[in-house]
Scaffold this active site. Structure first.
Site, PDB file in Angstrom:
ATOM      1  CE  LYS A  70      -9.287  13.314  29.317  1.00 51.14           C
ATOM      2  NZ  LYS A  70     -10.334  14.357  29.411  1.00 51.14           N
ATOM      3  CG  ASP A 106     -14.208  15.658  32.364  1.00 52.04           C
ATOM      4  OD1 ASP A 106     -13.871  16.205  33.428  1.00 52.04           O
ATOM      5  OD2 ASP A 106     -13.411  15.383  31.456  1.00 52.04           O
ATOM      6  N   GLY A 129     -18.152  25.523  22.209  1.00 57.56           N
ATOM      7  CA  GLY A 129     -16.939  24.715  22.249  1.00 57.56           C
ATOM      8  C   GLY A 129     -17.158  23.382  21.571  1.00 57.56           C
ATOM      9  CB  SER A 130     -16.268  21.704  18.911  1.00 58.11           C
ATOM     10  OG  SER A 130     -15.112  22.380  18.423  1.00 58.11           O
ATOM     11  N   GLY A 131     -14.301  20.778  21.826  1.00 55.82           N
ATOM     12  CA  GLY A 131     -13.181  19.922  22.204  1.00 55.82           C
ATOM     13  C   GLY A 131     -13.625  18.741  23.047  1.00 55.82           C
ATOM     14  N   GLY A 132     -12.657  18.115  23.729  1.00 58.40           N
ATOM     15  CA  GLY A 132     -12.927  16.927  24.520  1.00 58.40           C
ATOM     16  C   GLY A 132     -13.896  17.177  25.660  1.00 58.40           C
ATOM     17  CG  MET A 133     -15.020  20.220  29.419  1.00 58.37           C
ATOM     18  SD  MET A 133     -15.091  18.997  30.745  1.00 58.37           S
ATOM     19  CE  MET A 133     -13.577  19.408  31.613  1.00 58.37           C
TER      20      MET A 133
END
Length: 240
Positions: A70, A106, A129-133
């Site tokens: 990405k 997204d 949450g703390s990821g890419g999404m």
């Protein structure tokens, strides 16, 4: 109605370190349903530079980009739209006669959901949450004017980093908020915590964003916007 493959069939692909059938099922189902002369194939590569060069040289119409590519593709395209620039991550490339245009659907999907759910910028946000999404969701909320936000994450390092980038607070404990967004694997079908729920309230879950971002990709590739019912059917099939 399935359109027979021919020399005029337009090709779309995905590039991922671990290809799955989710996007393949979603897009091909809608191509057949809507009678579009397209085909979608999941791919992987060990040479992302050559792969993106192939997208350009072979006239591949659309390319969905997943981890770990990405960020790598940012330097390989001709134009980066604000949706991708906002989070320095690309998940969609459209080939316009050899000119590669990158975006992040997204981010675009969350912007659409904000309107559809009637959310207001003055509302407080708690994002789990703390990821890419989560980064895409948080950036879309921030850019829509949601300034009162909190990131709740098990991983303190990534949670604090994302909160700082967004200008939000960080917490490791649940707290109240007007808008609660789940961007974690909790509650996701097939996962270790599929039977759990992160909050007792109604949430905008990751699965809803995933379906809508795929529809955004589909529209960019084909110029056709599926109906909400068609998107729901394709999403259900893709996760079956």
């Amino acid at each position: 109605m399935r359109v027979p493959l021919s020399r005029d069939t337009r090709i779309c692909i995905s590039l991922s370190g671990r290809p799955s059938n989710t996007g393949t099922r979603f897009h091909n189902y809608l191509y057949d349903l809507l009678g579009l002369n397209f085909v979608y194939k999941a791919c992987t590569t060990t040479d992302i530079v050559a792969a993106i060069g192939g997208v350009r040289a072979l006239g591949i119409r659309g390319c969905s980009v997943s981890m770990p590519f990405k960020q790598d593709v940012l330097a390989l395209v001709d134009e980066v739209e604000p949706s991708a620039a906002a989070i320095t991550a690309v998940n969609t490339i459209v080939n316009e006669d050899g000119r590669l245009i990158a975006s992040n659907t997204d981010y675009l999907a969350v912007q659409r959901l904000i309107v559809e759910h009637g959310l207001r910028p003055e509302q407080s946000v708690l994002m789990y949450g703390s990821g890419g999404m989560a980064a895409a969701v948080g950036a879309a909320l921030r850019d829509a004017g949601f300034t009162s936000g909190t990131v709740l994450a098990r991983n303190a390092e990534t949670g604090q980093a994302l909160a700082e980038r967004l200008g939000y607070d960080y917490t490791a404990r649940e707290r109240g908020a007007d808008v609660i967004v789940n961007v974690t694997p909790i509650g996701m079908a097939g996962g270790a915590e599929s039977g759990d729920i992160p909050f007792g309230d109604a949430v905008i879950a990751g699965a809803e964003v995933i379906a809508l971002q795929a529809a955004e990709q589909f529209e960019r590739y084909t110029g056709v916007r599926p109906t909400a019912e068609q998107i729901a059917a394709a999403s259900a099939l893709s996760r079956a």
